[in-house]
Design a protein around this motif. Structure first.
Motif, PDB file in Angstrom:
ATOM      1  N   HIS A   1       0.844  -1.199   0.000  1.00 37.51           N
ATOM      2  CA  HIS A   1       0.000   0.000   0.000  1.00 37.51           C
ATOM      3  C   HIS A   1       0.874   1.242   0.000  1.00 37.51           C
ATOM      4  O   HIS A   1       1.815   1.348   0.778  1.00 37.51           O
TER       5      HIS A   1
ATOM      6  N   SER B   1     -11.152   3.627  -4.116  1.00 38.71           N
ATOM      7  CA  SER B   1     -11.043   3.397  -2.682  1.00 38.71           C
ATOM      8  C   SER B   1     -11.980   4.323  -1.923  1.00 38.71           C
ATOM      9  O   SER B   1     -11.996   5.534  -2.156  1.00 38.71           O
TER      10      SER B   1
ATOM     11  N   SER C   1     -12.701   5.400   1.970  1.00 41.10           N
ATOM     12  CA  SER C   1     -12.112   5.267   3.296  1.00 41.10           C
ATOM     13  C   SER C   1     -12.648   6.350   4.219  1.00 41.10           C
ATOM     14  O   SER C   1     -13.013   7.434   3.784  1.00 41.10           O
TER      15      SER C   1
ATOM     16  N   ALA D   1      -8.332  -6.064   9.226  1.00 40.38           N
ATOM     17  CA  ALA D   1      -7.099  -6.190   8.438  1.00 40.38           C
ATOM     18  C   ALA D   1      -5.882  -6.174   9.364  1.00 40.38           C
ATOM     19  O   ALA D   1      -5.983  -5.733  10.512  1.00 40.38           O
TER      20      ALA D   1
ATOM     21  N   ASP E   1      -7.619  -1.759  10.728  1.00 40.35           N
ATOM     22  CA  ASP E   1      -8.878  -1.250  10.196  1.00 40.35           C
ATOM     23  C   ASP E   1      -9.735  -2.401   9.677  1.00 40.35           C
ATOM     24  O   ASP E   1      -9.255  -3.519   9.544  1.00 40.35           O
TER      25      ASP E   1
ATOM     26  N   PHE F   1     -11.380  -3.849   6.393  1.00 40.40           N
ATOM     27  CA  PHE F   1     -11.037  -3.678   4.980  1.00 40.40           C
ATOM     28  C   PHE F   1     -11.678  -4.779   4.152  1.00 40.40           C
ATOM     29  O   PHE F   1     -11.758  -5.923   4.589  1.00 40.40           O
TER      30      PHE F   1
ATOM     31  N   LEU G   1     -12.338  -0.770  -3.105  1.00 40.68           N
ATOM     32  CA  LEU G   1     -11.671  -1.042  -1.841  1.00 40.68           C
ATOM     33  C   LEU G   1     -12.396  -0.228  -0.781  1.00 40.68           C
ATOM     34  O   LEU G   1     -12.629   0.971  -0.973  1.00 40.68           O
TER      35      LEU G   1
ATOM     36  N   ASN H   1     -12.191   0.801   3.277  1.00 43.79           N
ATOM     37  CA  ASN H   1     -11.375   0.775   4.489  1.00 43.79           C
ATOM     38  C   ASN H   1     -12.064   1.626   5.556  1.00 43.79           C
ATOM     39  O   ASN H   1     -12.312   2.803   5.356  1.00 43.79           O
TER      40      ASN H   1
ATOM     41  N   ALA I   1     -11.576   3.016   9.180  1.00 47.74           N
ATOM     42  CA  ALA I   1     -10.605   3.269  10.239  1.00 47.74           C
ATOM     43  C   ALA I   1     -11.337   3.545  11.552  1.00 47.74           C
ATOM     44  O   ALA I   1     -12.457   4.047  11.536  1.00 47.74           O
TER      45      ALA I   1
END
Length: 137
Positions: free
Chosen positions: A51, A82, A84, A111, A115, A117, A129, A131, A133
């Motif tokens: 990443h 993505s 997030s 993950a 986070d 994921f 994707l 994610n 957090a």
């Protein structure tokens, strides 16, 4: 706040590509290898980029990674989008809708970096994707 960012896939050139993009856009570049997160058992992939995230001074964000040898890599189809943020309900809602009628590549789960994921391909063939957090304290 949820952010929407392009995510580029490479085959063994993510480090060079993301460093190049930093020279173009400026900003802060962070990179993590597959070894950093014990994300591959293949010794040849340990130093490859799992990443990378470039945050330009203008606020633009560009992400990228090396595609593991176990996954298909086709130039021209080497991008994803993505999502997030920290709003779990919002992001899970997006996940549920995007994966409905599509296919889940990586289930939305905890993950190695802490986070939540997941990766999916929507019914139109777009790779996503997601994610989530933990909320900032």
């Amino acid at each position: 706040m949820t952010t929407l960012n392009p995510y580029l896939g490479f085959r063994d050139t993510a480090r060079d590509a993301m460093t190049f993009y930093q020279s173009v856009f400026g900003g802060q570049l962070t990179m993590s290898t597959f070894a950093d997160f014990h994300a591959s058992e293949d010794p040849a992939e340990q130093d490859k980029i799992m990443h990378a995230m470039l945050t330009a001074d203008s606020g633009m964000v560009l992400m990228g990674a090396d595609t593991p040898s176990s996954m298909d890599y086709t130039p021209g189809n080497n991008f994803s989008v993505s999502l997030s943020g920290a709003d779990e309900a919002e992001l899970r809602g997006y996940w549920d809708k995007l994966s409905d009628g599509g296919s889940v590549t990586v289930p939305l789960d905890r993950a190695p970096w802490g986070d939540m994921f997941g990766m999916c391909k929507d019914r139109f063939g777009v790779d996503w994707l997601v994610n989530i957090a933990p909320p900032a304290t």
